[in-house]
Design a protein around this motif. Structure first.
Motif, PDB file in Angstrom:
ATOM      1  N   GLU A  51     -60.882 -78.434 -46.538  1.00 24.71           N
ATOM      2  CA  GLU A  51     -62.167 -78.947 -46.072  1.00 24.71           C
ATOM      3  C   GLU A  51     -62.101 -80.373 -45.538  1.00 24.71           C
ATOM      4  OE1 GLU A  51     -65.177 -78.503 -49.048  1.00 24.71           O
ATOM      5  OE2 GLU A  51     -64.728 -76.390 -49.368  1.00 24.71           O
ATOM      6  N   THR A  52     -61.144 -81.166 -46.010  1.00 20.51           N
ATOM      7  CA  THR A  52     -61.093 -82.575 -45.616  1.00 20.51           C
ATOM      8  C   THR A  52     -59.683 -82.994 -45.238  1.00 20.51           C
ATOM      9  OG1 THR A  52     -60.615 -83.407 -47.838  1.00 20.51           O
ATOM     10  CG2 THR A  52     -62.955 -83.137 -47.251  1.00 20.51           C
ATOM     11  N   TYR A 104     -67.055 -75.378 -45.089  1.00 22.40           N
ATOM     12  CA  TYR A 104     -66.305 -75.463 -43.845  1.00 22.40           C
ATOM     13  C   TYR A 104     -64.840 -75.670 -44.152  1.00 22.40           C
ATOM     14  CZ  TYR A 104     -70.649 -75.787 -41.264  1.00 22.40           C
ATOM     15  OH  TYR A 104     -71.858 -75.496 -40.718  1.00 22.40           O
ATOM     16  N   ARG A 105     -63.985 -75.272 -43.223  1.00 20.35           N
ATOM     17  CA  ARG A 105     -62.547 -75.465 -43.384  1.00 20.35           C
ATOM     18  C   ARG A 105     -61.916 -75.695 -42.024  1.00 20.35           C
ATOM     19  NH1 ARG A 105     -58.740 -71.107 -42.840  1.00 20.35           N
ATOM     20  NH2 ARG A 105     -59.678 -69.446 -41.653  1.00 20.35           N
ATOM     21  N   TYR A 106     -60.742 -76.305 -42.034  1.00 20.49           N
ATOM     22  CA  TYR A 106     -60.002 -76.492 -40.793  1.00 20.49           C
ATOM     23  C   TYR A 106     -59.404 -75.158 -40.360  1.00 20.49           C
ATOM     24  CZ  TYR A 106     -60.293 -81.556 -40.779  1.00 20.49           C
ATOM     25  OH  TYR A 106     -60.747 -82.838 -40.716  1.00 20.49           O
ATOM     26  N   MET A 124     -63.361 -77.218 -37.199  1.00 23.84           N
ATOM     27  CA  MET A 124     -63.962 -76.853 -38.477  1.00 23.84           C
ATOM     28  C   MET A 124     -64.696 -75.536 -38.264  1.00 23.84           C
ATOM     29  SD  MET A 124     -63.120 -79.141 -40.634  1.00 23.84           S
ATOM     30  CE  MET A 124     -64.217 -79.138 -42.035  1.00 23.84           C
ATOM     31  N   GLU A 125     -64.496 -74.592 -39.188  1.00 24.02           N
ATOM     32  CA  GLU A 125     -65.208 -73.323 -39.097  1.00 24.02           C
ATOM     33  C   GLU A 125     -65.912 -73.037 -40.405  1.00 24.02           C
ATOM     34  OE1 GLU A 125     -62.485 -70.142 -38.209  1.00 24.02           O
ATOM     35  OE2 GLU A 125     -61.749 -70.037 -40.253  1.00 24.02           O
TER      36      GLU A 125
END
Length: 150
Positions: free
Chosen positions: A19-20, A59-61, A51-52
């Motif tokens: 996420e980050t 959200y995640r990369y 980000m999805e």
């Protein structure tokens, strides 16, 4: 070193939800890579990561892919199905209502589906509009949306 690090970044985001940038940095360090947050930020841009939305609402990369594969198309349809509440048609415009905050994701999913007759979309917070080439295309697509939502 850069290519190896970026290759590892791709492996990480494909195997877990990140996420980050801090989480990504921690994972890289755990795998023996030394980098700074600024380096990670540049890597993210160079790799064209985005980000999805995840199934849990976070959200995640993820890797950006302009060409939509069959698997990606299925994911896009799932995002659409999970986020859309209703749809209606007004001449050549289809109005799509979504859960709060999901109109952008739904419209992005629709844009990625390469729908015949769709000129484009515009999203707000919980409402998206789809501009179709003509009234018939709008009616047909509205019917398709209702089938997809069942």
């Amino acid at each position: 070193m850069k290519n190896a690090r970026q290759s590892e970044i791709v492996k990480i985001i494909q195997s877990m939800d990140i996420e980050t940038q801090d989480q990504l940095l921690e994972e890289l360090r755990a795998r023996g890579y030394r980098a700074t947050q600024a380096t990670i930020s540049r890597d993210i841009k160079q790799l064209r990561m985005v980000m999805e939305l995840t199934g849990s609402g976070g959200y995640r990369y993820a890797m950006s892919d302009r060409k939509v594969s069959a698997a990606a198309d299925a994911r896009l349809r799932n995002i659409f199905k999970e986020g859309v509440v209703s749809a209606d048609v007004a001449q050549n415009i289809v109005v799509v209502r979504t859960m709060p905050g999901l109109a952008s994701a739904a419209c992005s999913a629709l844009d990625g589906m390469k729908i015949d007759g769709m000129v484009g979309s515009l999203a707000g917070d919980d409402t998206g509009i789809l501009i179709m080439r003509d009234n018939a295309a709008a009616q047909q697509f509205n019917s398709d949306i209702h089938k997809l939502l069942k």
